[in-house]
Design a protein around this motif. Structure first.
Motif, PDB file in Angstrom:
ATOM      1  N   GLU A 108      76.384  37.751  90.930  1.00 31.99           N
ATOM      2  CA  GLU A 108      77.188  36.759  89.763  1.00 31.99           C
ATOM      3  C   GLU A 108      77.892  35.523  91.179  1.00 31.99           C
ATOM      4  O   GLU A 108      77.706  34.426  91.077  1.00 31.99           O
ATOM      5  CB  GLU A 108      78.667  37.313  89.676  1.00 31.99           C
ATOM      6  N   GLU A 109      78.618  36.134  92.358  1.00 36.43           N
ATOM      7  CA  GLU A 109      78.972  35.091  93.275  1.00 36.43           C
ATOM      8  C   GLU A 109      78.126  34.010  93.564  1.00 36.43           C
ATOM      9  O   GLU A 109      78.334  33.044  93.676  1.00 36.43           O
ATOM     10  CB  GLU A 109      80.133  36.490  94.209  1.00 36.43           C
ATOM     11  N   PRO A 111      75.190  33.166  92.900  1.00 28.60           N
ATOM     12  CA  PRO A 111      74.401  32.176  92.161  1.00 28.60           C
ATOM     13  C   PRO A 111      75.659  31.040  91.673  1.00 28.60           C
ATOM     14  O   PRO A 111      75.701  29.682  91.294  1.00 28.60           O
ATOM     15  CB  PRO A 111      74.232  32.401  90.974  1.00 28.60           C
ATOM     16  N   ALA A 112      76.861  31.232  91.125  1.00 29.68           N
ATOM     17  CA  ALA A 112      77.694  30.878  91.326  1.00 29.68           C
ATOM     18  C   ALA A 112      78.085  29.765  91.920  1.00 29.68           C
ATOM     19  O   ALA A 112      78.384  28.106  91.496  1.00 29.68           O
ATOM     20  CB  ALA A 112      78.684  31.279  90.312  1.00 29.68           C
ATOM     21  N   GLN A 114      76.087  28.450  94.697  1.00 31.84           N
ATOM     22  CA  GLN A 114      75.231  27.783  94.533  1.00 31.84           C
ATOM     23  C   GLN A 114      74.577  26.767  93.017  1.00 31.84           C
ATOM     24  O   GLN A 114      74.285  25.473  93.425  1.00 31.84           O
ATOM     25  CB  GLN A 114      73.447  28.445  94.702  1.00 31.84           C
ATOM     26  N   GLY A 115      75.120  27.456  92.185  1.00 34.87           N
ATOM     27  CA  GLY A 115      74.294  26.414  91.608  1.00 34.87           C
ATOM     28  C   GLY A 115      76.349  25.187  91.265  1.00 34.87           C
ATOM     29  O   GLY A 115      76.099  23.562  91.221  1.00 34.87           O
ATOM     30  N   ARG A 161      74.069  27.821  84.097  1.00 34.66           N
ATOM     31  CA  ARG A 161      73.307  28.166  84.573  1.00 34.66           C
ATOM     32  C   ARG A 161      74.843  29.166  84.829  1.00 34.66           C
ATOM     33  O   ARG A 161      74.699  30.433  85.147  1.00 34.66           O
ATOM     34  CB  ARG A 161      72.280  27.981  85.349  1.00 34.66           C
ATOM     35  N   ILE A 162      75.674  29.017  85.359  1.00 38.03           N
ATOM     36  CA  ILE A 162      76.897  30.171  86.047  1.00 38.03           C
ATOM     37  C   ILE A 162      77.775  29.387  84.671  1.00 38.03           C
ATOM     38  O   ILE A 162      79.200  30.703  85.564  1.00 38.03           O
ATOM     39  CB  ILE A 162      77.268  29.067  86.548  1.00 38.03           C
ATOM     40  N   ARG A 165      78.514  33.449  84.956  1.00 35.75           N
ATOM     41  CA  ARG A 165      78.611  33.781  86.130  1.00 35.75           C
ATOM     42  C   ARG A 165      79.537  33.940  87.242  1.00 35.75           C
ATOM     43  O   ARG A 165      79.974  34.398  88.275  1.00 35.75           O
ATOM     44  CB  ARG A 165      77.287  33.891  86.742  1.00 35.75           C
ATOM     45  N   THR A 166      80.929  33.308  86.588  1.00 31.94           N
ATOM     46  CA  THR A 166      81.613  32.987  86.984  1.00 31.94           C
ATOM     47  C   THR A 166      83.085  33.043  85.561  1.00 31.94           C
ATOM     48  O   THR A 166      83.344  33.046  84.762  1.00 31.94           O
ATOM     49  CB  THR A 166      82.327  31.767  87.511  1.00 31.94           C
ATOM     50  N   GLN A 227      85.559  29.698  94.286  1.00 40.57           N
ATOM     51  CA  GLN A 227      84.551  30.756  93.489  1.00 40.57           C
ATOM     52  C   GLN A 227      84.230  31.919  95.593  1.00 40.57           C
ATOM     53  O   GLN A 227      83.193  32.193  95.350  1.00 40.57           O
ATOM     54  CB  GLN A 227      83.058  29.743  93.290  1.00 40.57           C
ATOM     55  N   SER A 337      69.675  28.735  99.205  1.00 41.75           N
ATOM     56  CA  SER A 337      69.559  29.636  98.034  1.00 41.75           C
ATOM     57  C   SER A 337      68.456  30.432  98.413  1.00 41.75           C
ATOM     58  O   SER A 337      68.185  31.936  98.224  1.00 41.75           O
ATOM     59  CB  SER A 337      69.649  28.387  96.934  1.00 41.75           C
TER      60      SER A 337
END
Length: 384
Positions: A108-109, A111-112, A114-115, A161-162, A165-166, A227, A337
């Motif tokens: 979750e954290e 990828p969020a 990075q996105g 994508r996120i 995940r957030t 985030q 990343s």
């Protein structure tokens, strides 16, 4: 009469100090002199002195003097059970916290973060490409808008994508991105014969992008800040987690000492050979005191490294620039990343260590209970 030998007696030299009434070593304390038993080995060690292990055994035997063997064994069983339960529970919770933090960071954290960084750079790059088309007067050239459209598509994909995940609300950001995309498309692809309308749409798109407080980029900045705090809180080892490790190590140390005491009592008072269950429990105690601690410490170092990379990703995406260097920042974000994904993938083996720790904790509770329980049942409980 005064030391003159009688006829036929051989003369004997008096012992050193004997004629003067000097006692031999140890006689003044009532201890027989055993100096003849002492010697010096080739290595220089004095022979005949008791070993440290025997001294400790004698001291512990004196400490336990006057206590019934059955009561001693039952007390050892109780202490072993309590220490094993505390150690296994604290070890399980401490390992689970790090394992859960690594999973949350990977799923979750990270990828969020990075996105959001990729989305911010993508919309800035799209705006730069659109302005370049206008400055170079290539707006009306066929196929000239592919570069900024690709960046807008990348920004939209990054937010998609996120989305799961957030826990932050992406509705406003998605709406602003859609409105910005519509305005910039109108300003570059439409109104070819109306330059004032084109200028108005491009200015509107620019305002939607950078307007203070409510623009797309400021909102992305706020989301990145929140985030990043979530990621740091997930990966950072707090005082409660450190206290759990201290409790684990103290409980394991107490368990190991109690196991040694139980083995001593069984051998000294009961005349039994070394109990295999207690020996296995002692070896397992030493193993659990070392392996999980080293493994989870290494995992925590990796999490700290990942947080550092995420912080660098966020800082790279928030550089005050809107020119060709945006491509370099996008490349930096991509490389960092990949590093984050590589580190988190390498930590997958900690799951096996966690499962082994869980199994070892259960055995740590069972083995002492079985070892002493069988001995008490055989020697005392069954005789009631």
């Amino acid at each position: 009469m005064l030391g003159v030998p009688q006829s036929g007696q051989a003369l004997r030299a008096p012992q050193p100090g004997h004629a003067l009434g000097v006692p031999q070593p140890g006689h003044a304390l009532g201890v027989p002199w055993r100096g003849h038993a002492l010697g010096v080995s080739r290595s220089g060690r004095i022979l005949g002195l008791p070993r440290p292990g025997r001294i400790l055994g004698a001291l512990w035997r004196e400490r336990l003097r006057g206590r019934r063997t059955r009561r001693l064994l039952e007390a050892h069983l109780l202490v072993l059970t309590v220490c094993a339960l505390v150690a296994a529970g604290a070890l399980f919770v401490s390992c689970r916290q790090i394992q859960g933090g690594a999973e949350a960071l990977a799923d979750e954290e990270a990828p969020a973060v990075q996105g959001l960084a990729a989305t911010r750079l993508a919309v800035l790059r799209a705006d730069y490409e659109a302005r370049e088309l206008k400055e170079m007067k290539l707006v009306d050239v066929a196929g000239s808008g592919e570069s900024y459209r690709a960046q807008l598509s990348a920004a939209d994909q990054g937010l998609s994508r996120i989305a799961d995940r957030t826990d932050q609300d992406l509705g406003t950001v998605n709406g602003l991105l859609a409105t910005y995309s519509n305005s910039i498309n109108l300003g570059t692809a439409m109104y070819r014969d109306q330059p004032l309308m084109r200028e108005q749409k491009l200015a509107e798109a620019r305002s939607l992008l950078i307007r203070s407080g409510v623009g797309l980029v400021p909102r992305l900045d706020d989301m990145q800040r929140v985030q990043m705090k979530h990621a740091e809180a997930t990966a950072t080892e707090g005082w409660l987690q450190r206290s759990g490790w201290w409790l684990t190590e103290l409980a394991l140390a107490a368990l190991a000492l109690t196991l040694l005491s139980a083995l001593f009592v069984l051998r000294d008072r009961c005349g039994r050979d070394w109990n295999p269950y207690l020996l296995a429990a002692f070896a397992l105690t030493v193993l659990l005191a070392v392996v999980p601690l080293l493994t989870m410490s290494s995992a925590q170092d990796d999490l700290d490294s990942v947080v550092g990379d995420l912080r660098e990703i966020t800082e790279a995406s928030r550089q005050p620039c809107c020119g060709p260097e945006l491509g370099d920042f996008q490349q930096t974000v991509t490389e960092r990343s990949e590093d984050v994904r590589s580190v988190l993938a390498d930590d997958a083996w900690t799951e096996r260590v966690y499962q082994g720790t869980l199994t070892g904790g259960l055995l740590l509770v069972v083995l002492p209970v079985v070892g002493l329980g069988l001995r008490l049942d055989s020697d005392y409980w069954r005789r009631r």
